[in-house]
Design a protein around this motif. Sequence first.
Motif, PDB file in Angstrom:
ATOM      1  N   GLY A 143     -70.910  35.828  24.867  1.00  0.00           N
ATOM      2  CA  GLY A 143     -71.035  37.220  25.282  1.00  0.00           C
ATOM      3  C   GLY A 143     -71.844  37.410  26.555  1.00  0.00           C
ATOM      4  O   GLY A 143     -72.476  38.458  26.750  1.00  0.00           O
ATOM      5  N   HIS A 144     -71.824  36.416  27.451  1.00  0.00           N
ATOM      6  CA  HIS A 144     -72.596  36.484  28.699  1.00  0.00           C
ATOM      7  C   HIS A 144     -71.780  37.225  29.759  1.00  0.00           C
ATOM      8  O   HIS A 144     -70.805  36.699  30.283  1.00  0.00           O
ATOM      9  N   GLN A 145     -72.194  38.454  30.061  1.00  0.00           N
ATOM     10  CA  GLN A 145     -71.387  39.308  30.927  1.00  0.00           C
ATOM     11  C   GLN A 145     -71.246  38.780  32.355  1.00  0.00           C
ATOM     12  O   GLN A 145     -70.156  38.870  32.932  1.00  0.00           O
ATOM     13  N   PRO A 146     -72.310  38.225  32.996  1.00  0.00           N
ATOM     14  CA  PRO A 146     -72.121  37.686  34.347  1.00  0.00           C
ATOM     15  C   PRO A 146     -71.030  36.608  34.408  1.00  0.00           C
ATOM     16  O   PRO A 146     -70.254  36.563  35.364  1.00  0.00           O
ATOM     17  N   THR A 147     -70.961  35.744  33.372  1.00  0.00           N
ATOM     18  CA  THR A 147     -69.903  34.736  33.328  1.00  0.00           C
ATOM     19  C   THR A 147     -68.547  35.396  33.125  1.00  0.00           C
ATOM     20  O   THR A 147     -67.551  35.010  33.748  1.00  0.00           O
ATOM     21  N   ALA A 148     -68.497  36.403  32.249  1.00  0.00           N
ATOM     22  CA  ALA A 148     -67.243  37.134  32.019  1.00  0.00           C
ATOM     23  C   ALA A 148     -66.753  37.781  33.310  1.00  0.00           C
ATOM     24  O   ALA A 148     -65.552  37.795  33.601  1.00  0.00           O
ATOM     25  N   ASP A 149     -67.674  38.305  34.122  1.00  0.00           N
ATOM     26  CA  ASP A 149     -67.292  38.946  35.394  1.00  0.00           C
ATOM     27  C   ASP A 149     -66.656  37.930  36.342  1.00  0.00           C
ATOM     28  O   ASP A 149     -65.676  38.246  37.037  1.00  0.00           O
ATOM     29  N   VAL A 150     -67.215  36.716  36.363  1.00  0.00           N
ATOM     30  CA  VAL A 150     -66.657  35.665  37.229  1.00  0.00           C
ATOM     31  C   VAL A 150     -65.238  35.326  36.784  1.00  0.00           C
ATOM     32  O   VAL A 150     -64.314  35.255  37.598  1.00  0.00           O
ATOM     33  N   ILE A 151     -65.064  35.123  35.470  1.00  0.00           N
ATOM     34  CA  ILE A 151     -63.748  34.748  34.951  1.00  0.00           C
ATOM     35  C   ILE A 151     -62.723  35.848  35.200  1.00  0.00           C
ATOM     36  O   ILE A 151     -61.573  35.586  35.551  1.00  0.00           O
ATOM     37  N   ASN A 152     -63.144  37.094  35.013  1.00  0.00           N
ATOM     38  CA  ASN A 152     -62.212  38.217  35.165  1.00  0.00           C
ATOM     39  C   ASN A 152     -61.657  38.340  36.580  1.00  0.00           C
ATOM     40  O   ASN A 152     -60.559  38.870  36.774  1.00  0.00           O
ATOM     41  N   LYS A 153     -62.391  37.852  37.566  1.00  0.00           N
ATOM     42  CA  LYS A 153     -61.868  37.861  38.940  1.00  0.00           C
ATOM     43  C   LYS A 153     -60.613  36.992  39.042  1.00  0.00           C
ATOM     44  O   LYS A 153     -59.666  37.334  39.751  1.00  0.00           O
ATOM     45  N   TYR A 154     -60.618  35.869  38.329  1.00  0.00           N
ATOM     46  CA  TYR A 154     -59.449  34.979  38.339  1.00  0.00           C
ATOM     47  C   TYR A 154     -58.288  35.588  37.550  1.00  0.00           C
ATOM     48  O   TYR A 154     -57.131  35.377  37.885  1.00  0.00           O
ATOM     49  N   VAL A 155     -58.623  36.315  36.493  1.00  0.00           N
ATOM     50  CA  VAL A 155     -57.579  36.960  35.700  1.00  0.00           C
ATOM     51  C   VAL A 155     -56.900  38.057  36.512  1.00  0.00           C
ATOM     52  O   VAL A 155     -55.674  38.208  36.486  1.00  0.00           O
ATOM     53  N   LYS A 156     -57.702  38.816  37.257  1.00  0.00           N
ATOM     54  CA  LYS A 156     -57.153  39.926  38.034  1.00  0.00           C
ATOM     55  C   LYS A 156     -56.200  39.459  39.126  1.00  0.00           C
ATOM     56  O   LYS A 156     -55.209  40.123  39.425  1.00  0.00           O
ATOM     57  N   ASP A 157     -56.503  38.307  39.747  1.00  0.00           N
ATOM     58  CA  ASP A 157     -55.582  37.816  40.786  1.00  0.00           C
ATOM     59  C   ASP A 157     -54.493  36.913  40.202  1.00  0.00           C
ATOM     60  O   ASP A 157     -53.754  36.258  40.939  1.00  0.00           O
ATOM     61  N   LYS A 158     -54.438  36.869  38.819  1.00  0.00           N
ATOM     62  CA  LYS A 158     -53.375  36.191  38.074  1.00  0.00           C
ATOM     63  C   LYS A 158     -53.366  34.671  38.240  1.00  0.00           C
ATOM     64  O   LYS A 158     -52.362  34.011  37.983  1.00  0.00           O
ATOM     65  N   SER A 159     -54.484  34.101  38.692  1.00  0.00           N
ATOM     66  CA  SER A 159     -54.565  32.643  38.758  1.00  0.00           C
ATOM     67  C   SER A 159     -54.923  32.068  37.390  1.00  0.00           C
ATOM     68  O   SER A 159     -54.636  30.910  37.101  1.00  0.00           O
ATOM     69  N   VAL A 160     -55.550  32.881  36.553  1.00  0.00           N
ATOM     70  CA  VAL A 160     -55.836  32.511  35.172  1.00  0.00           C
ATOM     71  C   VAL A 160     -55.025  33.429  34.273  1.00  0.00           C
ATOM     72  O   VAL A 160     -55.048  34.652  34.437  1.00  0.00           O
ATOM     73  N   GLU A 161     -54.295  32.832  33.327  1.00  0.00           N
ATOM     74  CA  GLU A 161     -53.363  33.619  32.508  1.00  0.00           C
ATOM     75  C   GLU A 161     -54.074  34.571  31.556  1.00  0.00           C
ATOM     76  O   GLU A 161     -53.685  35.715  31.391  1.00  0.00           O
ATOM     77  N   SER A 162     -55.129  34.105  30.916  1.00  0.00           N
ATOM     78  CA  SER A 162     -55.778  34.935  29.911  1.00  0.00           C
ATOM     79  C   SER A 162     -57.248  34.591  29.800  1.00  0.00           C
ATOM     80  O   SER A 162     -57.645  33.448  29.967  1.00  0.00           O
ATOM     81  N   HIS A 163     -58.042  35.614  29.508  1.00  0.00           N
ATOM     82  CA  HIS A 163     -59.470  35.441  29.239  1.00  0.00           C
ATOM     83  C   HIS A 163     -59.710  36.022  27.855  1.00  0.00           C
ATOM     84  O   HIS A 163     -59.789  37.234  27.680  1.00  0.00           O
ATOM     85  N   ILE A 164     -59.757  35.164  26.850  1.00  0.00           N
ATOM     86  CA  ILE A 164     -59.985  35.638  25.487  1.00  0.00           C
ATOM     87  C   ILE A 164     -61.477  35.601  25.225  1.00  0.00           C
ATOM     88  O   ILE A 164     -62.114  34.566  25.307  1.00  0.00           O
ATOM     89  N   LYS A 165     -62.042  36.742  24.924  1.00  0.00           N
ATOM     90  CA  LYS A 165     -63.493  36.883  24.963  1.00  0.00           C
ATOM     91  C   LYS A 165     -63.966  37.991  24.043  1.00  0.00           C
ATOM     92  O   LYS A 165     -63.210  38.571  23.270  1.00  0.00           O
ATOM     93  N   VAL A 166     -65.253  38.339  24.182  1.00  0.00           N
ATOM     94  CA  VAL A 166     -65.858  39.444  23.454  1.00  0.00           C
ATOM     95  C   VAL A 166     -65.322  40.759  23.991  1.00  0.00           C
ATOM     96  O   VAL A 166     -65.269  40.964  25.196  1.00  0.00           O
ATOM     97  N   PRO A 167     -64.914  41.689  23.114  1.00  0.00           N
ATOM     98  CA  PRO A 167     -64.393  42.959  23.609  1.00  0.00           C
ATOM     99  C   PRO A 167     -65.510  43.925  23.973  1.00  0.00           C
ATOM    100  O   PRO A 167     -66.567  43.928  23.359  1.00  0.00           O
TER     101      PRO A 167
END
Length: 434
Positions: A143-167
């Motif tokens: 549940g580390h939000q700074p790490t989630a923010d980094v990952i979500n950047k890759y999800v938004k540009d569609k280089s990462v298919e999915s980020h399964i995480k804390v809602p």
Amino acid sequence: MLGLRRKYIVSLVVVIFLTWNVLMYFVLISRNPGKTNVESVEQHLMDLQGDLKKQLVDNEQLLQSLRKFRQRALEVKAQKVLKTTTKKPDPPKTKANIDPATVKLPILMIACDRVTVSRSLDLLLKHRKDAERFPIIVSQDCGHQPTADVINKYVKDKSVESHIKVPNDTNSNIHPDLSDIKLPWPQRKFTGYFKISRHYKWALNQIFNVFNYSAVIIVEDDLDISPDFYEYFSATFKILHEDDSLWCVSAWNDNGKNGMVSDDSELLYRTDFFPGLGWMMEGHTWQELAPKWPEAFWDDWMRAPEQRKDRVCIRPEICRTSTFGKKGVSRGLFFEKHLKFIRLNSNFVPFTQKDLSYLKKENYDEDFKKQVYDVPEFTIAEVTSGNKKHLKAVRVTYSTKEQFKSTAKKLGIMDDFKAWGSKNGLQGNSELCI
């Protein structure tokens, strides 16, 4: 709204009860004016106190019923959200209907609280030539939000298919369990290992039971990869799929340190030790392991004879992964002594253009045994004296765990072991070729 309604109902019941008792009190007094002495009043108060206690018990039961009703309502709502956000899985694939040359091999990255996850993701994207065959899925625990923010950047540009995480809200994706794990005092220092094992089980269930993939390549958020990382797994998947004596392919060599490995980056071996640190398995293997998955120390558990069942893994001479994660749950265990010296392959080997059938059991075992016994045998004292450096390879024989640990320490290789021989102990002698 449900909480306010519940409080209102409880308050109304209490007021009605008190009003009823006050009215009854005055009625009784009016009917028995001669019994208004102190004793009758005390008796009535005691009766009233008993009635109040009974009413409090009834009220508590009512509250429990309301809580259960509310919990059930939330579960039903969550199930409806899950049905609308989770794609319907395809029919499950079996060994018979999988084409090893085209099957999708998703990369499952296990992440937690490292913002440097971008370093690993950047390398995965840099060396990936086929995004459709190798989709990248990040499963984040902690549940580390700074790490989630980094990952979500890759999800938004569609280089990462999915980020399964804390809602962050009820409409978010399904997520791993982040609740505390209560352990007795002596085990509390291992809480991190319990959480990692729980996360692995959850994430692998998503890969095989929700996304419905047939195989997976598992990495962690502190790994660098070689330029031929994808080529290596593409080529070895066919062997893994066809040979029932194999249960994994690993990119890691525990003793793959600089100065201790051959310069031949094409060398691949079969090993009865589970290496991990960038590894691939098929879905049918997970279906076997999932029901008995351990609460902690999953990698040591994988090395036990009860899980391995005499199966082996493919591993390279020169590692296709290396770790930069000095700090973690293990608190740097082995990092300074071993892990930071691991040599990461820098040459691209076109494995898919090579015949790797020699790695199948029927072709490998006899040939490997011959290679071992064709090598001259020396004592560890003779090897460490420096007089045998001119030889390409030598053989050292050991028979006990203590001899192995002593020999390994003198050679500077990993002396750690988790499972030894069969259930009944070591069978015969073993040779260590260097």
